[in-house]
Scaffold this motif. Structure first.
Motif, PDB file in Angstrom:
ATOM      1  N   ARG A  99       0.827  -1.207   0.000  1.00 28.20           N
ATOM      2  CA  ARG A  99       0.000   0.000   0.000  1.00 28.20           C
ATOM      3  C   ARG A  99       0.861   1.258   0.000  1.00 28.20           C
ATOM      4  N   ALA A 139      -1.684  -1.894 -11.633  1.00 30.90           N
ATOM      5  CA  ALA A 139      -1.258  -3.294 -11.659  1.00 30.90           C
ATOM      6  C   ALA A 139       0.000  -3.471 -12.498  1.00 30.90           C
ATOM      7  N   LEU A 189       1.482  -6.482  -9.964  1.00 33.00           N
ATOM      8  CA  LEU A 189       0.551  -7.326  -9.216  1.00 33.00           C
ATOM      9  C   LEU A 189      -0.732  -7.512 -10.025  1.00 33.00           C
ATOM     10  N   GLN A 215      -6.841  -7.586  -9.481  1.00 31.99           N
ATOM     11  CA  GLN A 215      -7.740  -7.883  -8.377  1.00 31.99           C
ATOM     12  C   GLN A 215      -7.089  -7.583  -7.027  1.00 31.99           C
ATOM     13  N   LYS A 216      -5.799  -7.908  -6.923  1.00 30.58           N
ATOM     14  CA  LYS A 216      -5.085  -7.653  -5.673  1.00 30.58           C
ATOM     15  C   LYS A 216      -4.882  -6.155  -5.465  1.00 30.58           C
ATOM     16  N   ASN A 230      -6.871  -3.838  -6.573  1.00 27.66           N
ATOM     17  CA  ASN A 230      -8.193  -3.346  -6.210  1.00 27.66           C
ATOM     18  C   ASN A 230      -8.471  -3.545  -4.725  1.00 27.66           C
ATOM     19  N   TYR A 231      -8.074  -4.682  -4.213  1.00 29.02           N
ATOM     20  CA  TYR A 231      -8.260  -4.967  -2.784  1.00 29.02           C
ATOM     21  C   TYR A 231      -7.560  -3.924  -1.919  1.00 29.02           C
ATOM     22  N   HIS A 232      -6.312  -3.614  -2.266  1.00 31.81           N
ATOM     23  CA  HIS A 232      -5.545  -2.629  -1.491  1.00 31.81           C
ATOM     24  C   HIS A 232      -6.099  -1.221  -1.686  1.00 31.81           C
TER      25      HIS A 232
END
Length: 211
Positions: A21, A38, A43, A46-47, A49-51
Motif C-alpha cells: 500500500r 497493476a 501485481l 484484483q489484488k 483493487n483490494y488494497h
C-alpha cells in the motif's frame, strides 16, 4: 492533493504501513486506475483493487473520475497527499507527553515536543483547509558547526537569552481579546553523520562534475 497529510486514525496508520500500500500511495501521486497500477507495481489487478479499497476506506486515496468503457466503469484514483506523517495520536495510549520530561537538555523532551508539533500542526492544517484559510506558521532550518562543546553550550545559552528577550517583548500578558496564542519551539541537535555509501555517492558525483 495536499503536500503532506497527517494520519491520526490508528486503522489508517496500520493500512498505510503495509509495504504494498505504501508503494501504491507513492505511485498514486499521479492519478491512475487499478489496471494502470497493476502494471506499475507488478501485481494482479484484483489484488491492487483490494488494497485500493482499503486505502480509500481510510481516506488515503480519493476518486478523481470514473470513465465508462463499454459495460465497464473504470475508476481513476489519486493519493490524498504527496507525503504522509503518522501523528502520535494514532498511538494515543503510548504517545510521549512533553510534560513528563520538561528538560531543555533532554533528547527525549525534544522528541516529545516534535511529536506534539506533528499532532497539533496536522490538526491545524485540517482545520484551515476546511475553512479555506491559510495557516500562519514560520520555521527556520539550518546547519551550524561548533569548534568545541564549550562553543555549543555558549551558543545555546545566548540563543535562550535572546529568545526569552523576544518573548518578553512581544508576549501579550494582558489577555487581549484579539490575541492568538502561538507555540514556540527552538531545537538544536547534532546532524546525522553521513554513511559510507552516501559519502561515496557524493564523491562520485563530484568526480563526474570535474570531467
Amino acid at each position: 492533493m495536499q503536500d503532506i497529510a497527517v494520519i491520526e486514525d490508528p486503522a489508517a496508520a496500520e493500512a498505510s504501513l503495509d509495504p504494498i500500500r505504501t508503494r501504491i500511495l507513492r505511485e498514486l501521486v499521479l492519478p491512475a486506475s487499478a489496471t494502470q497500477l497493476a502494471v506499475r507495481v507488478g501485481l494482479p489487478r484484483q489484488k491492487v483493487n483490494y488494497h485500493l479499497k482499503a486505502l480509500e476506506r481510510h481516506g488515503l486515496v480519493e476518486l478523481v473520475e470514473e470513465r465508462r468503457k463499454g459495460n465497464v466503469t473504470e475508476r481513476v484514483l489519486q493519493a490524498a497527499a504527496a507525503s504522509y506523517l503518522i501523528s502520535p495520536s494514532a498511538l494515543a495510549a503510548v504517545s510521549p507527553d512533553p510534560g513528563r520530561f520538561a528538560d531543555r537538555f533532554s533528547a527525549f523532551w525534544l522528541l516529545a515536543l516534535a511529536g506534539r508539533m506533528v499532532q497539533e500542526v496536522g490538526k491545524l492544517i485540517t482545520g484551515a483547509a476546511a475553512a479555506r484559510q491559510k495557516l500562519a506558521t514560520f520555521a527556520i532550518d539550518g546547519d551550524i558547526t561548533f569548534r568545541t562543546a564549550a562553543d555549543r553550550a555558549a551558543f545555546a545559552e545566548e540563543l535562550g537569552v535572546e529568545v526569552t528577550r523576544l518573548v518578553d517583548k512581544y508576549h501579550d500578558g494582558g489577555g487581549s481579546p484579539c490575541g492568538r496564542r502561538h507555540r514556540l519551539v527552538v531545537a538544536l541537535h547534532p546532524a546525522l553523520k553521513e554513511t559510507n555509501a552516501s559519502t561515496a555517492t557524493n564523491e562520485t558525483a563530484g568526480k563526474e562534475q570535474d570531467k
